[in-house]
Design an enzyme around this catalytic site. Structure first.
Site, PDB file in Angstrom:
ATOM      1  N   GLY A  12       1.062  -1.230   0.126  1.00  0.00           N
ATOM      2  CA  GLY A  12      -0.011   0.047   0.067  1.00  0.00           C
ATOM      3  C   GLY A  12       0.843   1.142   0.214  1.00  0.00           C
ATOM      4  N   ALA A  13       1.912   1.248  -0.679  1.00  0.00           N
ATOM      5  CA  ALA A  13       3.156   2.154  -0.599  1.00  0.00           C
ATOM      6  C   ALA A  13       2.762   3.347  -1.213  1.00  0.00           C
ATOM      7  CB  ALA A  13       4.297   1.619  -1.187  1.00  0.00           C
ATOM      8  N   THR A  14       1.816   3.525  -2.241  1.00  0.00           N
ATOM      9  CA  THR A  14       1.384   4.807  -3.023  1.00  0.00           C
ATOM     10  C   THR A  14       0.250   5.394  -2.314  1.00  0.00           C
ATOM     11  OG1 THR A  14       0.120   3.612  -4.554  1.00  0.00           O
ATOM     12  CG2 THR A  14       2.345   3.886  -4.852  1.00  0.00           C
ATOM     13  N   GLY A  15      -0.317   5.170  -1.172  1.00  0.00           N
ATOM     14  CA  GLY A  15      -1.400   5.576  -0.525  1.00  0.00           C
ATOM     15  C   GLY A  15      -0.889   6.721   0.180  1.00  0.00           C
ATOM     16  N   LEU A  17      -0.991   6.925   3.491  1.00  0.00           N
ATOM     17  CA  LEU A  17       0.024   6.941   4.729  1.00  0.00           C
ATOM     18  C   LEU A  17       0.969   5.558   4.405  1.00  0.00           C
ATOM     19  CD1 LEU A  17       0.410   6.758   7.927  1.00  0.00           C
ATOM     20  CD2 LEU A  17      -1.249   4.645   7.872  1.00  0.00           C
ATOM     21  N   GLY A  18       0.886   5.045   3.288  1.00  0.00           N
ATOM     22  CA  GLY A  18       1.966   4.099   2.841  1.00  0.00           C
ATOM     23  C   GLY A  18       2.997   4.842   2.518  1.00  0.00           C
ATOM     24  N   LYS A  52       1.121   9.235  -9.757  1.00  0.00           N
ATOM     25  CA  LYS A  52       1.734   7.997  -9.051  1.00  0.00           C
ATOM     26  C   LYS A  52       3.092   7.773  -9.731  1.00  0.00           C
ATOM     27  CE  LYS A  52      -0.634   4.584  -7.952  1.00  0.00           C
ATOM     28  NZ  LYS A  52      -1.533   3.661  -8.094  1.00  0.00           N
ATOM     29  N   LYS A 140     -11.443  -5.451  11.520  1.00  0.00           N
ATOM     30  CA  LYS A 140      -9.913  -5.291  11.994  1.00  0.00           C
ATOM     31  C   LYS A 140      -9.646  -6.173  13.038  1.00  0.00           C
ATOM     32  CE  LYS A 140      -9.269  -0.366  10.934  1.00  0.00           C
ATOM     33  NZ  LYS A 140      -8.906   1.179  11.473  1.00  0.00           N
ATOM     34  N   ARG A 144      -6.659  -9.534  13.432  1.00  0.00           N
ATOM     35  CA  ARG A 144      -6.243  -9.726  14.655  1.00  0.00           C
ATOM     36  C   ARG A 144      -6.078 -11.315  15.164  1.00  0.00           C
ATOM     37  NH1 ARG A 144      -5.805  -5.177  19.500  1.00  0.00           N
ATOM     38  NH2 ARG A 144      -5.117  -3.222  18.169  1.00  0.00           N
TER      39      ARG A 144
END
Length: 314
Positions: A12-15, A17-18, A52, A140, A144
């Protein structure tokens, strides 16, 4: 001799937070890898993917290794995971259950020292709105359980609200920026919520990935200066504007009525406000032995306070 830095993969690196996770990893001198769905963008930019392309070029200029892969391609996940020591998943929360193939790949690879799943919000085991959140936190919590049942070494990051959510309007649903004349106060106005900027969440996360004190625990982010009630937010805004605001109080009952009278997903902002500022889901509990607090462990980390953030809105 300095210990070799863990290799970090960000999914998720392009978001929003990512990309902060990627740059925090680089800043901490970790060999950094970013999983990207389509690497052809790098060599064949177009008007539709220009933003991007610029981001990926920035990653490359900082020495980030780009790997092609996705949740839909299990073999690509295995191949990516086998190259690193730590995996940070920063996909949007709505896609939480899509992490299952990644977790299976982590287990099969057998080389991951720490997994940071995509959680980055309120602790799903502590919230008091289960049944009215359209399974947002249940997903979520399910992740977990899956992580723990698979025996994956992990750290959960509980940062509560990211500053880019709700705070830009001073917690006023429907507004993009805060009013300079009035403010709605939800509940009694004294219950406190927590806001942390994306880049600061990333800094604390990178501090935790090799720390034995955070292994198989929840890292709670409760930075002093970022824990605020509605009254405190109003007071800060009045001080910055140098004027008094008209305060409109919305009771718990009125808020619940508005939530029930508004279709999903348009009512989600109000649901999160109810959770944080009425039920107190960010702050009502003390941290027990299953968790640790980030600013206590990493007092050297500098972060943006709520007051400093509001300065940018004046």
């Amino acid at each position: 001799m300095e210990e070799e830095k863990s290799k970090v993969l960000v999914v998720g690196a392009t978001g929003k937070l990512g990309r902060e996770m990627v740059m925090a990893s680089v800043a901490a001198s970790h060999p950094t890898y970013a999983l990207v769905r389509d690497l052809s963008i790098v060599s064949s930019p177009s008007s539709s993917n220009s933003d991007k392309w610029v981001l990926l070029q920035s990653f490359l200029s900082h020495g980030v290794h780009l790997l092609q892969g996705s949740f839909d391609d299990y073999e690509s996940l295995i191949e990516a995971v086998k190259q690193v020591d730590v995996v940070i998943c920063a996909v949007p929360s709505k896609n939480a259950l899509e992490q299952k193939p990644l977790i299976r790949a982590i287990k099969e690879a057998g080389c991951i020292k720490r997994f940071i799943p995509s959680e980055f919000g309120a602790d799903p085991t502590k919230v008091q709105i289960l049944g009215m959140d359209y399974d947002f936190y249940e997903k979520k919590a399910e992740m977990r359980q899956f992580i723990e049942s698979e025996g994956i070494p992990h750290t959960y990051i509980s940062c509560n609200f990211l500053m880019r959510y709700l705070l830009p309007s001073l917690v006023q649903p429907g507004l993009d920026s805060p009013s300079r004349d009035e403010i709605k106060i939800f509940g009694d106005g004294n219950t406190k919520a927590i806001f942390v900027k994306d880049c600061d969440v990333a800094k604390f996360t990178l501090c935790a990935i090799d720390d034995p004190r955070t292994l198989n625990k929840t890292l709670y982010l409760r930075p002093p200066g970022n824990i605020c009630s509605m009254h405190e937010l109003a007071d800060m805004w009045e001080h910055k504007l140098r004027k008094a605001l008209r305060k409109i109080y919305i009771s718990k009952e009125e808020l619940l009525k508005a939530i029930n009278g508004t279709p999903y997903p348009k009512n989600m902002d109000m649901i999160f406000i109810y959770s944080a500022f009425v039920k107190g889901d960010n702050t009502y509990f003390d941290i027990d032995s299953s968790g640790v607090e980030a600013t206590h462990l990493y007092p050297h980390v500098r972060y943006t306070t709520v007051s400093q953030y509001l300065d940018t809105l004046v």
